[in-house]
Design a protein around this motif. Sequence first.
Motif, PDB file in Angstrom:
ATOM      1  N   LYS A  72      68.964 -13.238 -10.007  1.00  0.00           N
ATOM      2  CA  LYS A  72      70.086 -13.817 -10.727  1.00  0.00           C
ATOM      3  C   LYS A  72      69.743 -15.221 -11.231  1.00  0.00           C
ATOM      4  O   LYS A  72      69.005 -15.983 -10.587  1.00  0.00           O
ATOM      5  CB  LYS A  72      71.329 -13.901  -9.829  1.00  0.00           C
ATOM      6  CG  LYS A  72      71.827 -12.544  -9.299  1.00  0.00           C
ATOM      7  CD  LYS A  72      72.406 -11.685 -10.405  1.00  0.00           C
ATOM      8  CE  LYS A  72      73.003 -10.405  -9.831  1.00  0.00           C
ATOM      9  NZ  LYS A  72      73.627  -9.571 -10.867  1.00  0.00           N
ATOM     10  N   GLY A  73      70.331 -15.602 -12.416  1.00  0.00           N
ATOM     11  CA  GLY A  73      70.184 -16.957 -12.918  1.00  0.00           C
ATOM     12  C   GLY A  73      71.266 -17.873 -12.356  1.00  0.00           C
ATOM     13  O   GLY A  73      72.179 -17.430 -11.650  1.00  0.00           O
ATOM     14  N   VAL A  74      71.181 -19.206 -12.621  1.00  0.00           N
ATOM     15  CA  VAL A  74      72.158 -20.166 -12.119  1.00  0.00           C
ATOM     16  C   VAL A  74      72.731 -20.959 -13.294  1.00  0.00           C
ATOM     17  O   VAL A  74      72.101 -21.095 -14.341  1.00  0.00           O
ATOM     18  CB  VAL A  74      71.522 -21.128 -11.093  1.00  0.00           C
ATOM     19  CG1 VAL A  74      71.084 -20.381  -9.880  1.00  0.00           C
ATOM     20  CG2 VAL A  74      70.341 -21.861 -11.726  1.00  0.00           C
ATOM     21  N   THR A  84      78.484 -13.703 -28.367  1.00  0.00           N
ATOM     22  CA  THR A  84      78.960 -15.076 -28.139  1.00  0.00           C
ATOM     23  C   THR A  84      78.785 -15.522 -26.701  1.00  0.00           C
ATOM     24  O   THR A  84      78.935 -16.707 -26.412  1.00  0.00           O
ATOM     25  CB  THR A  84      80.444 -15.164 -28.516  1.00  0.00           C
ATOM     26  OG1 THR A  84      81.196 -14.229 -27.706  1.00  0.00           O
ATOM     27  CG2 THR A  84      80.650 -14.843 -29.993  1.00  0.00           C
ATOM     28  N   ALA A  85      78.473 -14.593 -25.787  1.00  0.00           N
ATOM     29  CA  ALA A  85      78.356 -14.981 -24.377  1.00  0.00           C
ATOM     30  C   ALA A  85      77.372 -14.060 -23.661  1.00  0.00           C
ATOM     31  O   ALA A  85      77.287 -12.874 -23.971  1.00  0.00           O
ATOM     32  CB  ALA A  85      79.727 -14.920 -23.696  1.00  0.00           C
ATOM     33  N   VAL A  86      76.678 -14.684 -22.717  1.00  0.00           N
ATOM     34  CA  VAL A  86      75.751 -13.912 -21.886  1.00  0.00           C
ATOM     35  C   VAL A  86      76.539 -13.202 -20.801  1.00  0.00           C
ATOM     36  O   VAL A  86      77.543 -13.744 -20.302  1.00  0.00           O
ATOM     37  CB  VAL A  86      74.676 -14.844 -21.267  1.00  0.00           C
ATOM     38  CG1 VAL A  86      73.787 -14.074 -20.326  1.00  0.00           C
ATOM     39  CG2 VAL A  86      73.868 -15.507 -22.358  1.00  0.00           C
ATOM     40  N   ASN A  87      76.093 -12.035 -20.419  1.00  0.00           N
ATOM     41  CA  ASN A  87      76.739 -11.262 -19.366  1.00  0.00           C
ATOM     42  C   ASN A  87      76.743 -12.067 -18.076  1.00  0.00           C
ATOM     43  O   ASN A  87      75.686 -12.393 -17.533  1.00  0.00           O
ATOM     44  CB  ASN A  87      76.018  -9.919 -19.165  1.00  0.00           C
ATOM     45  CG  ASN A  87      76.771  -9.013 -18.231  1.00  0.00           C
ATOM     46  OD1 ASN A  87      77.665  -9.429 -17.510  1.00  0.00           O
ATOM     47  ND2 ASN A  87      76.408  -7.741 -18.258  1.00  0.00           N
ATOM     48  N   THR A  88      77.941 -12.444 -17.597  1.00  0.00           N
ATOM     49  CA  THR A  88      78.027 -13.301 -16.407  1.00  0.00           C
ATOM     50  C   THR A  88      77.545 -12.608 -15.147  1.00  0.00           C
ATOM     51  O   THR A  88      77.279 -13.264 -14.142  1.00  0.00           O
ATOM     52  CB  THR A  88      79.476 -13.764 -16.210  1.00  0.00           C
ATOM     53  OG1 THR A  88      80.319 -12.610 -16.100  1.00  0.00           O
ATOM     54  CG2 THR A  88      79.938 -14.616 -17.378  1.00  0.00           C
ATOM     55  N   SER A  89      77.412 -11.321 -15.191  1.00  0.00           N
ATOM     56  CA  SER A  89      76.936 -10.642 -13.995  1.00  0.00           C
ATOM     57  C   SER A  89      75.468 -10.948 -13.725  1.00  0.00           C
ATOM     58  O   SER A  89      74.950 -10.661 -12.639  1.00  0.00           O
ATOM     59  CB  SER A  89      77.136  -9.130 -14.141  1.00  0.00           C
ATOM     60  OG  SER A  89      76.353  -8.630 -15.218  1.00  0.00           O
ATOM     61  N   LEU A  90      74.793 -11.556 -14.719  1.00  0.00           N
ATOM     62  CA  LEU A  90      73.376 -11.912 -14.537  1.00  0.00           C
ATOM     63  C   LEU A  90      73.229 -13.290 -13.901  1.00  0.00           C
ATOM     64  O   LEU A  90      72.119 -13.704 -13.574  1.00  0.00           O
ATOM     65  CB  LEU A  90      72.646 -11.884 -15.878  1.00  0.00           C
ATOM     66  CG  LEU A  90      72.632 -10.539 -16.622  1.00  0.00           C
ATOM     67  CD1 LEU A  90      71.920 -10.689 -17.961  1.00  0.00           C
ATOM     68  CD2 LEU A  90      71.971  -9.475 -15.783  1.00  0.00           C
ATOM     69  N   LEU A 130      74.846 -16.581 -11.168  1.00  0.00           N
ATOM     70  CA  LEU A 130      75.674 -16.936 -10.018  1.00  0.00           C
ATOM     71  C   LEU A 130      76.054 -18.419 -10.122  1.00  0.00           C
ATOM     72  O   LEU A 130      75.192 -19.270 -10.403  1.00  0.00           O
ATOM     73  CB  LEU A 130      74.918 -16.690  -8.705  1.00  0.00           C
ATOM     74  CG  LEU A 130      74.613 -15.227  -8.364  1.00  0.00           C
ATOM     75  CD1 LEU A 130      73.751 -15.150  -7.114  1.00  0.00           C
ATOM     76  CD2 LEU A 130      75.906 -14.444  -8.169  1.00  0.00           C
ATOM     77  N   ASP A 131      77.342 -18.747  -9.898  1.00  0.00           N
ATOM     78  CA  ASP A 131      77.809 -20.136  -9.918  1.00  0.00           C
ATOM     79  C   ASP A 131      78.059 -20.552  -8.468  1.00  0.00           C
ATOM     80  O   ASP A 131      79.159 -20.407  -7.939  1.00  0.00           O
ATOM     81  CB  ASP A 131      79.080 -20.242 -10.765  1.00  0.00           C
ATOM     82  CG  ASP A 131      79.530 -21.705 -10.916  1.00  0.00           C
ATOM     83  OD1 ASP A 131      78.693 -22.601 -10.650  1.00  0.00           O
ATOM     84  OD2 ASP A 131      80.689 -21.922 -11.289  1.00  0.00           O
TER      85      ASP A 131
END
Length: 794
Positions: A143-145, A123-129, A131-132
């Motif tokens: 890292k993605g945004v 249900t969710a992508v690993n937030t460690s991948l 950066l906000d």
Amino acid sequence: MAAQETKLFNAYESTLTATAGASDLTFTVNSVTAPTSVTLAVPFYLVINPDSSTNREVVEITSINTGTKTLTCSAIGKRYLAGSAAASGLSHASGSTVRMSPVQQHIEDLNDRVDTIINEAGTAVNTSLFLDEDDMSTDSATKGVTQQSVKAYVDAQVTAQDLDLISDSGTIDIDLDSESLTVSGGEGIDTSATGTTLTIAGEDASTSNKGVASFSSDNFAVSSGAVTIKDSGVDLTAEVTGTLPVGNGGTGATTLTDGGVLLGSGASAVTATAVLTNGQLLIGDGTGDPTVGSLTEGSNVTITPGAGSITIASTDTNTTYTAGTLLDLATTTFNVDLQEAAEAAIVDGDYVMFLDGGATGTAAKENIADIATLFAGTGLTASSSVIGVDTSQNITALTGGDLTIYEDANNADVSVKMGTSAAESLTIEVLNGTSDKTAEQINFTTATASTTANHGKMVFAVDEVTVATIDDDGIDLAASKNFSIDGSNLPTSDTTYTAASNGGIGLSGTAFSLDIDGMTDIGAAIVSGDLLPIDDGAGGANRKTTVDRLATLFAGDGLADSSAVIGLDLNELTAAAVNVANDSIAIIDADASNGTRKESIADLATAMAGTGLSASSGQLTASGSGLTYVTGGTVSDVTGIDVDSCFTSTYRNYVLYFDGVGEDSGAEQLRLQMNASSSHDTTANSDYAGTISYFVSSAGHGAQAAVDVAYFELIGNWIKDSHFSVVIDFLAPQATDQTQIYSKVATHYLDAEQGTQYLGGVKDETTAFDGFYLYCDDTQTMTGTWKLYGYANS
């Protein structure tokens, strides 16, 4: 578990080619290629003995050597993975199956890699991948945004930006949110804008306005904004009137001589010379205008002028010389070189060169015959270049030395004659053999035609005093002169001699002779030091010698003498190879009153052949069931004992003994392979089973299950740097049905364990074996002695 990508190759299966121990990290296989002709790539999982519930093992292979077909685990933790029959202690024999198939670990690796991207529920992508960050300050390349971060960053960047413009006379900045850029034209420049297009155009140039101008293509060329005069220049006929002076790049002249050479005159008009004729040149003097002139011929030089050319040639007045026969030429110097002359015999009529007048005389030639005549002095004459003795001349004197006459030839017979003629002369002659140069006889001979007594006699005088005369009657000593021997005068009157009784001298008339029978007997045994009379060589001088020397003379091969006694000495005999079928030896024959006889070695062997032995042609052979030595030897620090052609039809069965030590600290197996035609048998049908008795502190034993491989494992990993011994029975190795092996190995391991391995096995194939290979399975080496014996067939 760390996320990793493991490879999977469909239908890959192979077998081990060597035993893999419980702690080994390398596995050698038959093939490292999948059925799809793809070479394996690491990492991947394998199952060893996959069909065995008790010996199955799952391993992870981390490196591969395609050359040696070796698969390697990086650590012991890569062995005994989930799904293995045991967590440790598994070993795998050569020939064990190795198979690649999907295993639990593949799914675990895949899940580990997916878990790094999305949560388990999906249900969710690993937030460690991601950066906000609204300002993107981390500047990460991995890292993605988030959507919010992108919008915030773009809005901030657009608001903060303006356009900076720098001109030749000032700078401006334009806020992109609220200001516009105005582009204005100047002198010679017009600007206009339509829609989204800005046009900047140049105005035509005029006498009152700067702008864009064009150039006549007749005289000018324009390229990339650069204006140049064409290579053909400006058409002066069309563009220039009058005479162009030198100062403006002209000649200052209206006409020039056709074919003349132009001469500069500073700022004045250019002038031209007259047309030059053949061979003429302009020749300068360093100050004024050059002068027209021609080249002048010199000594040995010819000059030929032509149309546009001058030919200068030299007249060669020199002569080239080369060195001919008997001459050498070094730069400009000739030297005589007699080494170039061919070999030839000098004969009458030949000439030689000489200096006429001494060392500084004139070179001349002379006939050999004239030189011979020059050399022929007193007593010599020359004829046709040959010098000989002139018998018509007398040698009146010899001064400064001896007269020596030699003729170096066989049968020379050189002689000197003195007198008035051959009939009235003295001849001294040295006679030689017909085939050598030995002086065999010296003759003094007088000759005379006179019949008067004593003419031709020879008188010998010392200090001009007559000592003796040789005449028709013989030798006559002068008064008061004597003949002597070794300083003692010979008697001049008769002397009476008698032979002593028993002295060994006999007298018959006036002749003395040796009379041994007349001598007194010695009356005792001859002993060392006794003397014997001898004739020193046939017709030689009479001498005495000891009996010791006679014994030394008589002592030939096999005999030695000591103090005149001759005895047997076998060390004196010459060594020779024994031919037992034909040679003989000396014996003391008790049946012949202990007389010395000879007997053949073959007869001696026959007489010695007792129970269990037979003799043939001097050789003894064991019969019955005893052992007969076949071959053996010693080895030092070798990995194995490899013997061919030792099993023959002479014996049906054989037994091998080895006693020695292991040279390496690694514990390894002791194995046996059979040989056929100098090759190790690799057929995997060696069925064997064994049991080992050993003790550690107290006692214990173990059994080894039957296996089917290409070798016999005589003992497991027990061969270390300690003593061990082996006994192996080979039953019917030459048979073409079955060869049976029975062995016993005794060894000592790790200073605490001792054991004896008993083994029985069968080679179940139709091969007739002729040798064996006893070896350790890895780097272990051994040192010791081995012997092979055969069993008699009957």
